[in-house]
Write an enzyme that holds these catalytic residues in place. Structure first.
Site, PDB file in Angstrom:
ATOM      1  N   GLY A 168      -5.438   7.639   5.826  1.00  0.00           N
ATOM      2  CA  GLY A 168      -4.627   8.642   6.500  1.00  0.00           C
ATOM      3  C   GLY A 168      -3.343   8.932   5.754  1.00  0.00           C
ATOM      4  NE  ARG A 178       6.005   6.843   0.849  1.00  0.00           N
ATOM      5  CZ  ARG A 178       5.160   6.476   1.811  1.00  0.00           C
ATOM      6  NH1 ARG A 178       4.173   5.625   1.542  1.00  0.00           N
ATOM      7  NH2 ARG A 178       5.303   6.959   3.034  1.00  0.00           N
ATOM      8  CG  ASP A 186       0.968   0.314   9.569  1.00  0.00           C
ATOM      9  OD1 ASP A 186       0.426   1.066  10.400  1.00  0.00           O
ATOM     10  OD2 ASP A 186       1.361   0.697   8.454  1.00  0.00           O
ATOM     11  CB  SER A 188       5.293   9.647  12.168  1.00  0.00           C
ATOM     12  OG  SER A 188       4.282   9.667  11.167  1.00  0.00           O
ATOM     13  CE  LYS A 208      -2.624   0.942   3.615  1.00  0.00           C
ATOM     14  NZ  LYS A 208      -3.778   1.014   4.550  1.00  0.00           N
TER      15      LYS A 208
END
Length: 745
Positions: free
Chosen positions: A398, A331, A620, A472, A326
């Site tokens: 998100g 990207r 994740d 992050s 994903k």
């Protein structure tokens, strides 16, 4: 919902709620108490109520709900009457619709002390709805649809009572929010009480002006719209102003300060600051409009659409190809759109999240062709995006919203990003704040900084050095992407290494990226050149199959061509530390990303203390790692995972709640969790019903748990699984699970 309802006060709100409850068949027996006999007679005549009286006590027999809808200064005697009824055995629910909450709660507490009773079944509430006219004949059954309803429970309020009142208001169309009474009164003082006070005052001021006839004759639409609220009930607003005196006086002081500041700018003819002030207000008002429209668009989209019903299984085998990565899919669309030339992407993830990114760039004028998992992008260059004609809908993604914020901040047009109800609760200030430091104008919504996100175009960006307070990849990527347009160098320092897909793909598209330890930098002003991208299988999706094979009694799977980027393999490292039987085969490089087949077999897992340096590399995958931890022998401890609390759900708390439902002992920590594994038994989990809060990874993780369950596991809210892993249920069923999808969308 209720056998007999008593409405105390047949004004606009009380009468509208009564009509809404009748129309929606939430009750068929409504009685009312009002001190105006004409209101009672009218309500009886039109069939709104079955009985009316000025004596509240006579109406309470067999009532299971009382709604107090009187001016806020009139609640004390109502509570005194209800307190007496409670003393005599009344057990019904009590709620109110008053515009202030502290004084109403204080009134209930005073009667509790006086009479020695408990108002645990009292739920303070306030619908943010109204109209110019009042009374029974002004009632509107749809008055509350797409409006906010604020509940302010006291410390002693019965949670079951809160749940029931929440369901009532949701059933008449309202969106329910919970906050403290003090917070409510402060917020409403600014957003409702002060504007009403100003409207009353302004109309009163003009009515006493020498030229009042001409003032009113030539008043424009703005004055008419603003002064409309001065037609509201004077008694009600008199009570509100006095009941919320402290908060309103603070709001008036704040207003006077800003007004005086504006006055001084005009006196000094400070054009630059006047324009800046007016422009900021204009953008804020536009953002407010987007926020309201988003609230309306998501009001009816809060119901769960899909459920998994999973019977226990013991076998998980076979060779499988899981969904495409994903992160790389997102990207590839972004950079391919901004590049010069044509980019071809193969293995593109056909999940809803990645498709949201694809559609957003189509909405900005990029020609993108898609045939299954093959995508051809006709890039428009760094400055070729066009203004979208509507808000960009990010769905549940998100990643799309946070990374696009960096791109949109550098464009010459204004833009708005919205999302579904789940995304609309997720924090966006973590990217908005550093973008503002670069010169961007970004507005988020509410005190938590959630979507919609409004971005003002044509703002020159300046490169910055930003030390991320929390690891992050999304924040890092957002700022590096914004840095492509910024003047000078943009440097991001990350406290721990995070996934580096952005850096790798920028390099693949010919853009220079500097890396020095944990510092990553780009210099603005370059170009992207089209290239072809082969998307490997997603290791985050593979993680569910890896854990499933490891915990199954009969587990043996091969996962083909999975991306093993070293910034993403934390899940493999953690499972190996727990004793999982995992091997890699056929390792190679595809499109700049390392790829391998992953082979996993049944394993005896042990509990561990997860090394903190691995946390960002498996962020994740932790929901399914929690399932593995429950199947391990001994205790597993996780620290340093605050990031999990701001994902699609609070993944620490939601997973802990589900694990407890299934009989697993765990303790929630501020930054992680402790799980007591039961690996020495065949059936680690019992059966039960799980609320996954529309979080796809929660849903898939508890699906895997069925391999060590003694009974059926039912998971509600699984429709979002399609956002990241299309056909997940079909693939795991092919490996040996027994997943029945109910209400498939």
């Amino acid at each position: 919902m209720f056998q007999k309802v008593c409405i105390v006060g047949l004004g606009l709100i009380g009468a509208s709620l009564a009509q809404a409850m009748l129309d929606r068949r939430l009750t068929d027996h409504i009685v009312a108490c009002d001190f105006n006999q004409n209101s009672l007679d009218t309500a009886l005549e039109i069939g709104l109520i079955k009985h009316g009286s000025t004596d509240l006590v006579s109406l309470l027999t067999d009532c299971d709900l009382v709604v107090i809808s009187v001016p806020v200064k009139a609640v004390l005697p109502i509570f005194r009457t209800l307190g007496g009824a409670i003393k005599d055995g009344f057990t019904g629910l009590i709620t109110d619709v008053c515009s202030t909450k502290v004084n109403v709660i204080d009134a209930s507490l005073q009667i509790e002390r006086e009479l020695g009773v408990s108002f645990a079944n009292f739920v303070p509430a306030h619908p943010i709805a109204g109209a110019e006219n009042s009374g029974v004949l002004a009632r509107k059954a749809d008055l509350f649809v797409a409006h906010q309803l604020i509940i302010c429970p006291n410390k002693t309020t019965n949670p079951n009572a809160v749940k029931k009142i929440t369901e009532l208001w949701q059933n008449v169309g309202a969106s329910v929010t919970t906050m403290t009474a003090e917070r409510h009164d402060s917020v409403l003082a600014h957003t409702s009480h002060l504007p009403h006070l100003l409207a009353f005052n302004l109309v009163n001021q003009f009515s006493h002006h020498n030229d009042n006839m001409d003032i009113f004759r030539f008043a424009g639409g703005g004055f008419r719209d603003f002064s409309r609220i001065a037609g509201s009930d004077p008694t009600m607003w008199h009570d509100i102003f006095l009941a919320n005196k402290t908060a309103i006086l603070h709001a008036i002081d704040d207003y006077e300060k800003h007004l005086n500041d504006f006055k001084q700018l005009i006196i000094n003819e400070n054009s630059e600051k006047i324009i800046a002030k007016l422009t900021d207000a204009r953008h804020a008002r536009r953002h407010f409009g987007h926020m309201l429209n988003q609230n309306k668009s998501t009001q009816t989209d809060n119901t769960m659409k899909q459920t998994y019903i999973i019977k226990p299984a013991h076998k998980f085998t076979g060779t499988h190809t899981v969904a495409g990565d994903k992160s790389i899919s997102h990207r590839s669309i972004m950079f391919g759109s901004l590049a010069k030339g044509v980019t071809t992407v193969t293995g593109f993830l056909e999940g809803e999240d990645a498709l949201s990114t694809l559609q957003a760039f189509r909405d900005m004028g990029v020609n993108i062709e898609r045939n299954g998992d093959k995508v051809v992008i006709h890039g428009v260059g760094m400055n070729g995006l066009k203004a979208p004609t509507k808000p960009l809908d990010m769905g549940n993604s998100g990643t799309s919203m946070r990374l696009l914020a960096g791109i949109l901040s550098a464009q010459g047009f204004d833009s708005v990003m919205i999302g579904d109800p789940s995304l609309s609760k997720r924090p966006m200030e973590r990217v908005a704040k550093p973008l503002r430091e670069m010169g961007a104008k970004v507005q988020t919504t509410g005190e938590k900084g959630t979507p919609p996100v409004s971005i003002t175009g044509n703002q020159p960006l300046q490169g910055i050095t930003y030390n991320m307070p929390m690891a992050s990849a999304q924040v890092k990527s957002c700022l590096l992407i914004a840095g492509l347009w910024a003047n000078g160098k943009t440097t991001v320092t990350e406290p721990e290494v995070t996934r580096d897909h952005t850096e790798r793909m920028l390099t693949a598209f010919g853009y220079k990226v500097e890396k020095n330890g944990n510092e990553i930098s780009v210099i603005g002003g370059g170009e992207l050149t089209a290239c072809d991208i082969a998307v490997p299988a997603d290791i985050s999706s593979a993680a569910f199959f890896m854990v499933a094979a490891a915990i199954a009694k009969d587990g043996d799977v091969t996962l083909s061509k999975v991306g093993i980027n070293p910034t993403r393999t934390g899940v493999i490292d953690i499972l190996k530390l727990m004793g999982a039987d995992i091997t890699l085969a056929n390792e190679t490089i595809v499109g700049g990303e390392p790829v391998a087949d992953i082979i996993v077999k049944s394993s005896k897992l042990k509990g561990i203390e997860i090394p903190e340096h691995l946390v960002p590399l498996a962020i994740d995958e932790f929901p399914v790692l929690f399932v593995a931890s429950a199947c391990a022998t001994g205790k597993t401890v996780l620290h340093g995972a605050e990031e999990l609390r701001v994902k699609e759900s609070d993944r620490i708390q939601v997973m802990a709640d589900g694990l407890k439902v299934l009989g697993v002992d765990c303790t929630v920590l501020d930054d992680g969790i402790e799980i007591i594994g039961k690996g020495d038994v065949d059936n680690v989990f019992g059966g039960g019903e799980i609320e996954c809060h529309h979080d796809h990874r929660i849903a898939m993780s508890f699906t895997v748990a069925s391999l060590r369950a003694s009974d059926t596991i039912t998971i509600h809210g699984t429709e979002t699984v399609n956002t990241s892993f299309p056909n997940f249920a079909g693939l795991v069923n092919g490996a040996g699970l027994n997943v029945d999808v109910v209400g498939e969308i």
